[in-house]
Scaffold this motif. Structure first.
Motif, PDB file in Angstrom:
ATOM      1  N   SER A  28       0.530  -1.794  -0.340  1.00  0.00           N
ATOM      2  CA  SER A  28      -0.049   0.449   0.188  1.00  0.00           C
ATOM      3  C   SER A  28       0.665   0.978   0.731  1.00  0.00           C
ATOM      4  N   LYS A  92     -11.539 -12.787  -4.963  1.00  0.00           N
ATOM      5  CA  LYS A  92     -10.263 -11.612  -5.437  1.00  0.00           C
ATOM      6  C   LYS A  92      -9.707 -12.871  -6.134  1.00  0.00           C
ATOM      7  N   ASN A  98      -6.729  -4.929 -10.733  1.00  0.00           N
ATOM      8  CA  ASN A  98      -5.323  -3.651  -9.943  1.00  0.00           C
ATOM      9  C   ASN A  98      -5.776  -2.904 -11.177  1.00  0.00           C
ATOM     10  N   LEU A 139      -6.315  -6.506  -5.823  1.00  0.00           N
ATOM     11  CA  LEU A 139      -7.521  -5.790  -4.742  1.00  0.00           C
ATOM     12  C   LEU A 139      -8.556  -7.028  -4.663  1.00  0.00           C
ATOM     13  N   GLU A 143     -11.442  -4.026  -1.036  1.00  0.00           N
ATOM     14  CA  GLU A 143     -10.503  -3.595  -0.843  1.00  0.00           C
ATOM     15  C   GLU A 143      -9.850  -2.130  -1.288  1.00  0.00           C
ATOM     16  N   SER A 144      -8.627  -1.658  -0.928  1.00  0.00           N
ATOM     17  CA  SER A 144      -8.072  -0.860  -1.905  1.00  0.00           C
ATOM     18  C   SER A 144      -6.444  -0.573  -1.888  1.00  0.00           C
ATOM     19  N   ASP A 145      -6.172  -0.123  -2.792  1.00  0.00           N
ATOM     20  CA  ASP A 145      -4.779   0.272  -2.625  1.00  0.00           C
ATOM     21  C   ASP A 145      -4.458   2.111  -3.149  1.00  0.00           C
TER      22      ASP A 145
END
Length: 179
Positions: A28, A92, A98, A139, A143-145
């Motif tokens: 991250s 996932k 991504n 992800l 989820e996040s990045d």
């Protein structure tokens, strides 16, 4: 008592050292792709951790294999923080997402074909790191990045894709427009 304390502390010290030494790839708020190997050339898109952010971009990806934005604009050489969030609900392993921003003149099809064989690196082939400006990790739902990188100084359109197998082929891509 000394032996007992040593037996308790040794595994903890080793674990702490191991955790400090092992930073997962694509972690991250990573600076940019290709910053792992000492032998690799310096990444021209990497930025210092304390760099002032010039532009913040937020994108989502969903179970219909779509990004919410088809393009976003940045200034040439601007420091960008991009956040991707998977707003889908599918697992996932079947619907991970991504975001990979490619340098100009990359054969997109060749990149995604190589990506299919790179699940360990979140479908970003390590041998094609020079083709990548920056990328998020893969992800799952919810989820996040965030990634921080310097936009290219050359003006133009730079393709971003989801390199999870099959997603690019159904149109999961867009453009970063550098002005």
């Amino acid at each position: 008592m000394k032996t007992h304390t040593t037996l308790l502390l040794t595994p903890l010290i080793l674990l702490a050292a191991l955790m400090a030494a092992c930073k997962p790839s694509g972690s991250s708020d990573s600076a940019a792709a290709g910053s792992g190997s000492a032998a690799a050339a310096p990444n021209p898109y990497a930025v210092a951790a304390n760099a002032a952010i010039g532009k913040e971009v937020e994108l989502t990806a969903n179970d219909q294999m779509k990004f919410n934005l088809e393009f976003f604009d940045v200034e040439a050489g601007q420091v960008v923080r991009l956040t991707l969030k998977n707003v889908g609900s599918m697992p996932k392993m079947s619907m991970g997402h991504n975001l990979v921003i490619l340098v100009d003149n990359v054969d997109e099809q060749a990149f995604v074909e190589a990506a299919m064989n790179a699940p360990v690196t979140d479908y970003v082939p390590a041998d094609m790191a020079s083709s990548v400006i920056a990328h998020t990790k893969l992800l799952g739902p919810g989820e996040s990045d965030s990634i921080t990188f310097k936009a290219p100084t050359k003006k133009g359109r730079y393709t971003f894709i989801c390199s999870f197998p099959g997603h690019f082929q159904v149109g999961m891509k867009g453009f970063m427009v550098v002005r």
